[in-house]
Motif scaffolding. Sequence first.
Motif, PDB file in Angstrom:
ATOM      1  N   GLY A 104       0.778  -1.041   0.208  1.00  0.00           N
ATOM      2  CA  GLY A 104       0.309  -0.120   0.448  1.00  0.00           C
ATOM      3  C   GLY A 104       0.719   1.648   0.139  1.00  0.00           C
ATOM      4  O   GLY A 104       0.381   2.177   0.289  1.00  0.00           O
ATOM      5  N   LEU A 105       1.600   0.974   0.102  1.00  0.00           N
ATOM      6  CA  LEU A 105       2.558   2.295  -0.523  1.00  0.00           C
ATOM      7  C   LEU A 105       2.760   2.694   1.766  1.00  0.00           C
ATOM      8  O   LEU A 105       1.907   4.743   1.249  1.00  0.00           O
ATOM      9  N   SER A 106       2.324   2.817   2.397  1.00  0.00           N
ATOM     10  CA  SER A 106       2.164   2.651   3.325  1.00  0.00           C
ATOM     11  C   SER A 106       3.265   2.725   4.934  1.00  0.00           C
ATOM     12  O   SER A 106       2.507   3.334   5.834  1.00  0.00           O
ATOM     13  N   ALA A 107       3.458   1.562   4.926  1.00  0.00           N
ATOM     14  CA  ALA A 107       4.146   1.323   6.035  1.00  0.00           C
ATOM     15  C   ALA A 107       5.523   2.407   6.970  1.00  0.00           C
ATOM     16  O   ALA A 107       6.402   1.971   5.784  1.00  0.00           O
ATOM     17  N   PRO A 108       5.474   2.898   7.685  1.00  0.00           N
ATOM     18  CA  PRO A 108       5.906   3.377   8.507  1.00  0.00           C
ATOM     19  C   PRO A 108       8.014   3.039   8.213  1.00  0.00           C
ATOM     20  O   PRO A 108       8.809   3.049   8.107  1.00  0.00           O
ATOM     21  N   PHE A 109       8.191   2.136   8.828  1.00  0.00           N
ATOM     22  CA  PHE A 109       9.208   0.577   8.676  1.00  0.00           C
ATOM     23  C   PHE A 109       9.558   1.115   7.857  1.00  0.00           C
ATOM     24  O   PHE A 109      11.053   0.981   7.832  1.00  0.00           O
ATOM     25  N   VAL A 110       9.570   0.428   6.556  1.00  0.00           N
ATOM     26  CA  VAL A 110      10.023   1.095   5.016  1.00  0.00           C
ATOM     27  C   VAL A 110      10.297   1.896   5.055  1.00  0.00           C
ATOM     28  O   VAL A 110      11.274   1.896   4.708  1.00  0.00           O
ATOM     29  N   ALA A 111       9.127   2.909   5.337  1.00  0.00           N
ATOM     30  CA  ALA A 111       9.475   4.664   4.852  1.00  0.00           C
ATOM     31  C   ALA A 111      10.648   4.884   5.891  1.00  0.00           C
ATOM     32  O   ALA A 111      11.631   5.260   5.932  1.00  0.00           O
ATOM     33  N   GLY A 112      11.188   4.250   6.789  1.00  0.00           N
ATOM     34  CA  GLY A 112      12.071   4.930   7.593  1.00  0.00           C
ATOM     35  C   GLY A 112      13.649   4.039   6.892  1.00  0.00           C
ATOM     36  O   GLY A 112      13.854   4.816   6.771  1.00  0.00           O
ATOM     37  N   GLN A 113      13.489   2.709   6.636  1.00  0.00           N
ATOM     38  CA  GLN A 113      14.134   2.267   5.530  1.00  0.00           C
ATOM     39  C   GLN A 113      14.636   2.702   4.609  1.00  0.00           C
ATOM     40  O   GLN A 113      15.514   3.166   3.961  1.00  0.00           O
ATOM     41  N   LEU A 114      14.200   3.270   3.845  1.00  0.00           N
ATOM     42  CA  LEU A 114      14.274   4.052   2.187  1.00  0.00           C
ATOM     43  C   LEU A 114      15.097   5.427   2.908  1.00  0.00           C
ATOM     44  O   LEU A 114      16.239   5.879   2.296  1.00  0.00           O
ATOM     45  N   ASP A 115      14.341   5.871   3.786  1.00  0.00           N
ATOM     46  CA  ASP A 115      14.614   7.934   4.103  1.00  0.00           C
ATOM     47  C   ASP A 115      16.013   6.940   4.247  1.00  0.00           C
ATOM     48  O   ASP A 115      17.238   8.119   4.515  1.00  0.00           O
ATOM     49  N   PHE A 116      16.624   6.025   5.926  1.00  0.00           N
ATOM     50  CA  PHE A 116      17.967   5.637   6.328  1.00  0.00           C
ATOM     51  C   PHE A 116      18.581   5.911   4.884  1.00  0.00           C
ATOM     52  O   PHE A 116      19.807   5.916   4.580  1.00  0.00           O
ATOM     53  N   CYS A 117      18.321   4.840   3.391  1.00  0.00           N
ATOM     54  CA  CYS A 117      18.535   4.661   2.381  1.00  0.00           C
ATOM     55  C   CYS A 117      19.133   6.013   1.567  1.00  0.00           C
ATOM     56  O   CYS A 117      20.083   6.548   0.921  1.00  0.00           O
ATOM     57  N   LEU A 118      18.539   6.983   1.879  1.00  0.00           N
ATOM     58  CA  LEU A 118      17.952   8.214   0.924  1.00  0.00           C
ATOM     59  C   LEU A 118      19.436   9.362   1.883  1.00  0.00           C
ATOM     60  O   LEU A 118      19.924  10.270   1.213  1.00  0.00           O
ATOM     61  N   GLN A 119      19.288   9.170   3.012  1.00  0.00           N
ATOM     62  CA  GLN A 119      20.422  10.034   3.727  1.00  0.00           C
ATOM     63  C   GLN A 119      21.964   9.236   3.393  1.00  0.00           C
ATOM     64  O   GLN A 119      22.712   9.750   3.952  1.00  0.00           O
ATOM     65  N   HIS A 120      22.246   7.807   3.152  1.00  0.00           N
ATOM     66  CA  HIS A 120      23.322   7.436   3.074  1.00  0.00           C
ATOM     67  C   HIS A 120      23.106   6.822   0.750  1.00  0.00           C
ATOM     68  O   HIS A 120      23.672   5.467   1.102  1.00  0.00           O
ATOM     69  N   PRO A 121      23.689   7.468   0.003  1.00  0.00           N
ATOM     70  CA  PRO A 121      23.020   7.498  -0.887  1.00  0.00           C
ATOM     71  C   PRO A 121      24.971   6.845  -1.970  1.00  0.00           C
ATOM     72  O   PRO A 121      24.717   6.024  -3.152  1.00  0.00           O
ATOM     73  N   ASP A 122      25.488   6.853  -1.224  1.00  0.00           N
ATOM     74  CA  ASP A 122      26.473   6.985  -1.365  1.00  0.00           C
ATOM     75  C   ASP A 122      27.054   5.069  -1.023  1.00  0.00           C
ATOM     76  O   ASP A 122      27.634   4.019  -1.455  1.00  0.00           O
ATOM     77  N   VAL A 123      26.715   4.746   0.084  1.00  0.00           N
ATOM     78  CA  VAL A 123      26.300   2.848  -0.042  1.00  0.00           C
ATOM     79  C   VAL A 123      25.272   2.291  -0.510  1.00  0.00           C
ATOM     80  O   VAL A 123      25.052   1.391  -1.334  1.00  0.00           O
ATOM     81  N   TYR A 124      24.081   3.186  -0.307  1.00  0.00           N
ATOM     82  CA  TYR A 124      22.613   2.527  -0.631  1.00  0.00           C
ATOM     83  C   TYR A 124      22.167   2.456  -1.246  1.00  0.00           C
ATOM     84  O   TYR A 124      21.696   4.055  -1.761  1.00  0.00           O
ATOM     85  N   THR A 125      21.580   2.086  -2.414  1.00  0.00           N
ATOM     86  CA  THR A 125      20.900   2.406  -3.057  1.00  0.00           C
ATOM     87  C   THR A 125      19.040   1.232  -3.307  1.00  0.00           C
ATOM     88  O   THR A 125      19.127   0.764  -3.009  1.00  0.00           O
ATOM     89  N   PRO A 126      17.684   2.573  -3.499  1.00  0.00           N
ATOM     90  CA  PRO A 126      16.616   2.209  -2.498  1.00  0.00           C
ATOM     91  C   PRO A 126      15.507   1.746  -3.501  1.00  0.00           C
ATOM     92  O   PRO A 126      15.585   2.415  -4.972  1.00  0.00           O
ATOM     93  N   VAL A 127      15.271   0.449  -3.736  1.00  0.00           N
ATOM     94  CA  VAL A 127      14.163   0.386  -4.578  1.00  0.00           C
ATOM     95  C   VAL A 127      12.578   0.094  -3.704  1.00  0.00           C
ATOM     96  O   VAL A 127      13.045  -0.778  -3.076  1.00  0.00           O
ATOM     97  N   LEU A 128      11.374   0.790  -4.104  1.00  0.00           N
ATOM     98  CA  LEU A 128      10.817   0.456  -3.617  1.00  0.00           C
ATOM     99  C   LEU A 128       9.514  -0.466  -4.569  1.00  0.00           C
ATOM    100  O   LEU A 128       9.520   0.198  -5.770  1.00  0.00           O
ATOM    101  N   VAL A 129       8.857  -1.108  -4.286  1.00  0.00           N
ATOM    102  CA  VAL A 129       8.263  -2.629  -4.131  1.00  0.00           C
ATOM    103  C   VAL A 129       6.393  -1.934  -3.897  1.00  0.00           C
ATOM    104  O   VAL A 129       6.781  -2.199  -2.919  1.00  0.00           O
ATOM    105  N   GLY A 130       5.373  -2.228  -4.341  1.00  0.00           N
ATOM    106  CA  GLY A 130       4.352  -0.687  -4.471  1.00  0.00           C
ATOM    107  C   GLY A 130       3.374  -1.433  -5.047  1.00  0.00           C
ATOM    108  O   GLY A 130       3.636  -1.446  -6.268  1.00  0.00           O
ATOM    109  N   PHE A 131       1.464  -1.183  -4.511  1.00  0.00           N
ATOM    110  CA  PHE A 131       1.598  -1.413  -5.890  1.00  0.00           C
ATOM    111  C   PHE A 131      -0.109   0.052  -6.169  1.00  0.00           C
ATOM    112  O   PHE A 131      -1.312  -0.753  -5.901  1.00  0.00           O
ATOM    113  N   ASN A 132       0.475   0.675  -5.644  1.00  0.00           N
ATOM    114  CA  ASN A 132      -0.388   2.206  -5.647  1.00  0.00           C
ATOM    115  C   ASN A 132       0.291   3.472  -6.545  1.00  0.00           C
ATOM    116  O   ASN A 132       1.733   3.071  -6.610  1.00  0.00           O
ATOM    117  N   PRO A 133       0.039   4.621  -6.782  1.00  0.00           N
ATOM    118  CA  PRO A 133       0.618   5.003  -8.038  1.00  0.00           C
ATOM    119  C   PRO A 133       1.317   6.012  -7.183  1.00  0.00           C
ATOM    120  O   PRO A 133       0.753   5.723  -5.760  1.00  0.00           O
TER     121      PRO A 133
END
Length: 612
Positions: A179-208
């Motif tokens: 549902g592009l909705s879980a705060p747990f996953v949002a926290g992880q994606l945000d963490f990736c965005l803060q460390h772009p040198d190491v992390y490439t984030p991919v999001l899988v979900g089923f809403n536009p």
Amino acid sequence: MATVAKTERIKAFSATHDWESADYEPTLPVSEMSNPLTRNIDRAPASSIVKMLQACDAQMFQEKSGAAYERLLSDQVAKSLMEVAKRVQLILKNPQDSLIVLSGCGTSGRLAFFITSGFNRELRRLNHSAVCSYIIAGGDRALFSSQEAPEDDPISGALSLKKVSEGKKRVLFIGISCGLSAPFVAGQLDFCLQHPDVYTPVLVGFNPAHQARNEPIPGCTFTFHSVVTKMRELAKMQKAFLINPVLGPEAISGSSRMKGGSATKILLEVVFSAAHAANFSRTPITYNGILQHLRSYGKVLDITYSQTEGIAAMMEAAGRSLQCGRGLCYLSWGCLGLLGLIDASECKPTFGADYKDIQGFVGGGCKELGNKEGDLNLMGAESGIAHIDFLRNVLPCLTDKDTVLLLYSHSDDVDEVAKLARRVREKTSNMHAVYHQTDGDTAAQQGEINKLCSLTLNFIWPQATPASMGLQHMWELSTKLVLNAVSTGAHILKGKVYQNYMIDLQVTNSKLYCRAARLLQRLSGHPKSLCEEALLKAIYQVDKLTEDIMTCNLTTHTHTARKVKKVVPLALVCLLTGYSIKEAQSHLEQKPIVREAVEACLREQTLFSGSL
Ligand code: F1P
């Protein structure tokens, strides 16, 4: 005022127009909409339920030119899958200091585990180092039992990602939230965005992307929506990837374990298979290859649903067991076993089921599944998950009123299947099987097992499978569809669904709380504030909300809700009748079929407030 609201409700209920049109449930993301195809699923016989589920699943593969949303087979989706597959291949080629992490909550986390285990197993078979790791909100115990609360914790999401990737220089993070909705996953994606040198984030979900959840997350400056917005910017430079085709609303509104889970499995298998083939057999990752692989999953749907009658018969048997307070038991072998465990664990939050209603058992239990935390002492009262636990805790009390479903394939130890089947048959004649084999391969004992079972769904898969599509993956998806159909249908027959809404869902995290409040609004026609009040009264079992309750936060509410049964039906009866909590409880006790209790209240309300 009440009459206007009710007219609106009836209008909405009888709407038959396309869910893709702009005025169809405009305030809801697609993953929470109600599917017009299943509006009457609660009154349908088993065979029609299966047909409705088939039609809903088929929506995943619909190709519409000029469609409002990206779909599974859209150009952009195939292109993103190609790019992500190339990143996976890079890690396979150069695994040192690199890691792929799959993460999610509930079903999404279970599938992260499922796919990670399968991929690592295949790598080890080829003497390659395992490059994949999984995270599930709530830890390993959430793999086989319902743990919905940790989904709301973005900090624990980020910390668990940090921990699992400690010391790595390159991490491909795949966050799954249907549902592009879980705060747990949002926290992880945000963490990736803060460390772009190491992390490439991919999001899988089923809403536009624009429908990503935009509610504030307590203690955070970001929302799921704001994270997605940043990722969309980075996606233009291929520094982040969004894979978010829409699948059409779920057959049971919001039940993302169904299409959401299937599509997660399909998309990630396509990515990993393409990367694997590129690395180990030098098959280039191509757009057409990806598209062809995606399409081949459509055939799995056709083959599976060609056995509509058999699925319906199993659904009826399981429904009868649940109706008389008995259980459904999945006994399985190999990878199919994990699917049984997953399906069983999902029934608790979805239908307010007891863990004994549907239970899954797999050969050696945790030892066989290879989860990170090893043997789990599951929830104290809940029994273990190995066959030995079944023999010890379930078999002695089994009767004809229980339904047992064997899940196996010809590559499993069929001798063992026959042995266990004989023991079960001594206790119940209500035993069925789902058996997968390839064209031409038969197991000697299969005839005997067939005779012991009252019904076997025998799926015979063509030998000539497209190279990209492992047979195992077909069997798995097919089994998932059958189990989802049987457990969903059985709960519908038990009266746990009203129209196409889960009316007895658990209210154990913020998403489920909001869903429950919305459902109350929809069914009662009362304003949001009144519905939330009723929900809180049901959660705290009081007729008057105290100052203390009103000042508690959502986490306290959802935590308290864990201990109360039938929260939503209770709130609805109170809203519709004005009964006290005690009166509503006794009303529900007299009418244990929740759908009938709700219908009776809705009828009474109509009588009281005159004609529409
Ligand atoms: C995750 C999830 C579902 C579960 C329930 C609560 O949803 O745990 O798997 O069935 O609806 O939420 P999502 O993050 O994948 O949308």
